[in-house]
Design an enzyme around this catalytic site. Structure first.
Site, PDB file in Angstrom:
ATOM      1  N   TYR B  31       0.853  -1.077   0.081  1.00  0.00           N
ATOM      2  CA  TYR B  31      -0.126  -0.008   0.056  1.00  0.00           C
ATOM      3  C   TYR B  31       0.708   1.404  -0.105  1.00  0.00           C
ATOM      4  CZ  TYR B  31      -3.784   3.097   1.910  1.00  0.00           C
ATOM      5  OH  TYR B  31      -4.774   4.093   1.886  1.00  0.00           O
ATOM      6  N   GLY B  73       5.234  -0.776   4.001  1.00  0.00           N
ATOM      7  CA  GLY B  73       5.701  -1.916   4.591  1.00  0.00           C
ATOM      8  C   GLY B  73       5.951  -2.876   3.365  1.00  0.00           C
ATOM      9  N   GLU B 320      -1.420   5.330  10.688  1.00  0.00           N
ATOM     10  CA  GLU B 320      -2.799   5.505  10.621  1.00  0.00           C
ATOM     11  C   GLU B 320      -3.519   6.775  11.463  1.00  0.00           C
ATOM     12  OE1 GLU B 320      -4.871   3.503   8.988  1.00  0.00           O
ATOM     13  OE2 GLU B 320      -3.193   2.325   8.203  1.00  0.00           O
TER      14      GLU B 320
END
Lengths: 560, 560
Positions: B31, B73, B320
């Site tokens: 992502y 990641g 996040e």
């Protein structure tokens, strides 16, 4: 610590013999006090040194697993000798903890001497940091040393095995403790100023949000939330520097008084250095991590310098006196001082304000406007009243307990807060005294005054509950302090980068791509990344063995 | 995050095509959102995806150094594909950030495709932790992808290059955010309970001081100072567990409402999950480090498990949604809710209490004895009054500013505190609701009630300034709360070990020699030390080369 131990507790002959050997690296010495089972409670150490009159020497022994020496730096692999702390036993009697010079390894081939077991205690916090230090474990199985390797400045064991105290006053040992702890306070300021320097500079480079129609975004240093987290830490770095300088003076003063056998300020000096060690190291450890968070995601990269700074720094909260244990020592002295107030004994030094008990217990803060909080007299009195009233409250609550010790135990969490209030008063006082002096340089004094006010009002806001609960200020005055704090942030902002440049750290010393003096952060981050060993190959090692079969689903055909 | 992105933003065909490839590891996806220059401000990302009608595809490009993708990641070495977020440009117009599936590496030999530069971004905090994750850097030099690799569930680009919104409501995306953040809250409880389990068990084994005449020393868990630092963290672990369970229910509820196109609770649910993410992760990160310090020196050893737990956990404060950014979002919704109170619009869900504004603005706490603080109604009302009054104060202060945005900016540090007060109310409320239910097991409910009270009164004491400044309680009532807290610690003490055993963690999962279930700490510490590679030889490598010449002063004879 090997050298200070011999200086402090060795006789003149012992100093003459051992110090040159240590200075010239003909031996490598370490300080072996802490054991697996005992840290803070030095009196509980288990290693024994039993005098044997037959051989005119001591037998050093580790009677239990928990008596293994554990943590001494340089012990595991490098040291040839150690000052070992052990229970001195002679004529069947335990005389408590004393220091002994013990050879651990052969000077020919470095192998451990018979009866000596040595090793490293394993990996520690951080990826570098203390991992380059061979903190060690050491066990003794009846190791013999000659009698003259007991450090005999303060007490001796005679040829016959008699235990004798010398005429050297034991108080002299406090001098070493004051020295070591004042250097820890100075180090707190250094570590904190490094972290703050990185975070302030990067916050001036980093931009985020606030763009109108594709125009430039806002430097994160301009956000009030960033300022309210970062500027108090900047102010703390200066505050700890000034209180550290003053502590250095105190050490000289205490040393001179000790030499003149004047012990009148010793207890107060001990409380002050122990408390300042605790408060500055805890605040610094938290602040370094806060600076790391203030650098956002990039602060998590080792190239920011902050993860290692944190990992190297945090042991300071534990070593040379666990901070909670030290604050309880401060609290004991505070309680003693409070109990003596009625007897007319005047408190000295940093506790002198407690003598104003009648005024401070009922004084009312006179602040009426936000600007009034810029008056150092108002700040000083509010902090004095808070510290004193908390101490008196604790003393009263303890007084209501069935006995003094039970009361002290039950109220110990409050006592910690009381001790912190007293120490924060000292820091604020020394900052105020500093900025009332002549300070060279155009506008420098004004900037330092701003930082002094930021520090004081930040502490006031953070501990608002203390000030309100003790009635030292009103809620309205608390709100005015907070309002003034916001105005001070706006005044610090234009000078923030200059105030960290003033620490005069080189890029090499800072070791941070985010904290570069030239602000060229992004190219430096990018360049640093490519140095990672993983980037030596484009396709990673293991691809053909593991990833390729996985992607091609050939693992299903594997015979395993 | 590759899979959720495709699930949330991909069309049914895209999900049908790409999800099986990802599930079966025929591709490895990551992502790719964050860039070197942009994190929190997603709308400021610089990577471009320009539609080229000639080829019916997009050109993905990194126009600047700061537009390099940074942090994803698994990106550096493993991923073959990524969902790349980029500014969609078609017909010369910038339509903002959209997701695109981009192949990065050859499926034959894993080499980066033409125009793709890939690498690892380097070492990170901790000695293990995220260093086993290939967080990567990615740059594009005009890389072409077919048009159907734009994720087109919410908006599309037609063959001709027209930008068209679909009829799928954008609010559906909030569902994913609520899901991810509720799992972060659950993880906070897991990480915190691990740390607390280690610290509580070790505190029961570790003894220090308190020995009378050579008798056994006191378990450090018996010290009030240790309890006052540790038991609130134990209570927090339970508090976060229960609020996490409730948040999981909320996610289901929100999802069902979204499917029924009912958006009435969406904003409140967003504020609640964002705020809980911020408050629980910050508290957990601080608490893990506090648990480490509570284990004294041995907590600094990797074998304690705590250094790595901290290093692995802390990014949760940043990823996040940075916690400060999230709390400001909560504050915005709080300010909006306050402004609507006079218009008669009733706040919903966790904000419903704000509807009681007339009562809560002038309510007086009725607590008269320490035991009164065990009454959940008193706690609930004090927390509601505190949260509401802080929000109303902020709104009034903002109202006095020249304009709303300026006022929000100036008061943002206060707004953070207001948001925290609101979120802490939610945590306390959900804990109270939990312990009012039937709970099986003899005496379990009573223990949880104790912890619930510890949590609430600890927060009250920690934020005493809030409660006193807003007049929600009096100084006397604050002192009673603190007194009751001390009594609760005494009640928690006999059950503390059972309360961490209840987490049911295996020694293997805990990974800590200090937190062993059997309490056999010292032999385990000793044994673990010898596994260090440095202990493979008794005389360390390098002795003959470096140490021996130093000790023998032969370095002076060296020709260098």
């Amino acid at each position: 610590m090997f050298v200070p131990a011999i200086k402090g507790q060795g006789t003149e002959e012992q100093q003459k013999k051992w110090l040159p050997l240590a200075y010239k690296f003909q031996i490598i010495g370490c300080y072996a006090q802490t054991e697996l089972g005992h840290g803070s409670n030095v009196q509980g150490l288990e290693t024994t040194a039993t005098f044997d009159p037959k051989t005119d020497g001591f037998v050093i022994h580790s009677p239990t697993l928990t008596s293994s020496k554990w943590w001494p730096g340089g012990l595991g692999k490098a040291s040839t000798h150690a000052v070992v702390y052990a229970r001195l036993i002679t004529e069947g009697k335990d005389y408590g903890i004393h220091g002994f010079i013990v050879q651990l390894r052969s000077l020919e081939d470095h192998s451990p001497l018979p009866g000596v077991t040595l090793g490293d205690i394993g990996g520690k916090f951080g990826s570098g940091a203390y991992n380059s230090m061979d903190n060690g474990v050491l066990r003794f199985d009846h190791v013999r040393i000659p009698r003259d390797q007991m450090l005999m400045r303060l007490s001796q064991v005679t040829r016959e095995g008699k235990y004798v105290n010398s005429d050297v006053p034991k108080q002299l040992l406090y001098g070493t403790m004051v020295y070591v702890r004042q250097s820890i306070v100075a180090d707190a300021s250094k570590a904190l100023s490094r972290a703050v320097c990185i975070a302030v500079r990067y916050s001036a480079i980093r931009k985020q949000f606030g763009s109108q129609d594709g125009g430039p975004e806002t430097q994160v240093l301009n956000y009030r939330t960033q300022q309210s987290r970062l500027f108090p830490l900047l102010a703390s770095a200066y505050a700890f520097r000034f209180v550290g300088d003053w502590l250095n003076w105190l050490y000289t003063d205490v040393t001179q008084k000790l030499e003149a056998k004047d012990y009148s300020t010793l207890q107060e000096a001990h409380a002050c250095t122990a408390g300042l060690k605790a408060v500055t190291t805890s605040a610094t450890a938290d602040a370094i991590e806060e600076c790391r968070k203030l650098c956002g995601g990039h602060g998590y990269l080792n190239s920011s310098g902050l993860p290692e700074l944190f990992a190297v720094y945090v042991p300071a909260c534990t070593y040379e006196g666990d901070n909670v244990v030290l604050l309880l020592q401060v609290a004991r002295i505070l309680m003693k001082t409070v109990s003596q107030l009625t007897s007319g004994k005047q408190p000295v030094g940093t506790m002198a304000y407690m003598g104003k008990v009648q005024h401070l217990m009922q004084s009312k803060c006179a602040v009426k406007t936000a600007e009034d909080w810029l008056n150092p007299a108002f700040i000083q009195e509010a902090f004095e009243a808070r510290a004193l009233r908390m101490a008196v409250n604790c003393a009263q609550n303890i007084g209501q307990a069935a006995n003094q010790e039970e009361g002290f135990y039950e109220r110990s969490p409050d006592l910690l807060e009381s001790a912190v209030a007293h120490i924060q008063l000292i820091i604020v006082t020394k900052f105020i005294e500093k900025v009332q002096q002549d300070i060279p340089g155009h506008g420098v004094k004004e900037q330092l005054q701003n930082l002094c006010n930021v520090y004081a009002l930040y502490i006031l806001h953070k501990h608002l509950g203390d000030f309100l609960a003790t009635g030292c200020i009103t809620p309205k005055q608390g709100a005015l302090a907070n309002e003034q704090l916001g105005k001070l942030y706006a005044q610090v902002r234009p000078n923030a980068v200059a105030l960290v440049d003033a620490f005069n750290y080189t890029d090499h010393y800072l070791g941070s791509v985010l904290g570069r003096y030239d602000g060229n952060v992004y190219p430096a981050l990018y360049e640093e990344a490519w140095k990672d060993p993983l980037n030596e190959t484009v396709v990673p090692e293991g691809y053909h063995e593991y990833l390729h079969p996985l992607l091609k689903q050939q693992l299903k055909l594997s015979r395993l």
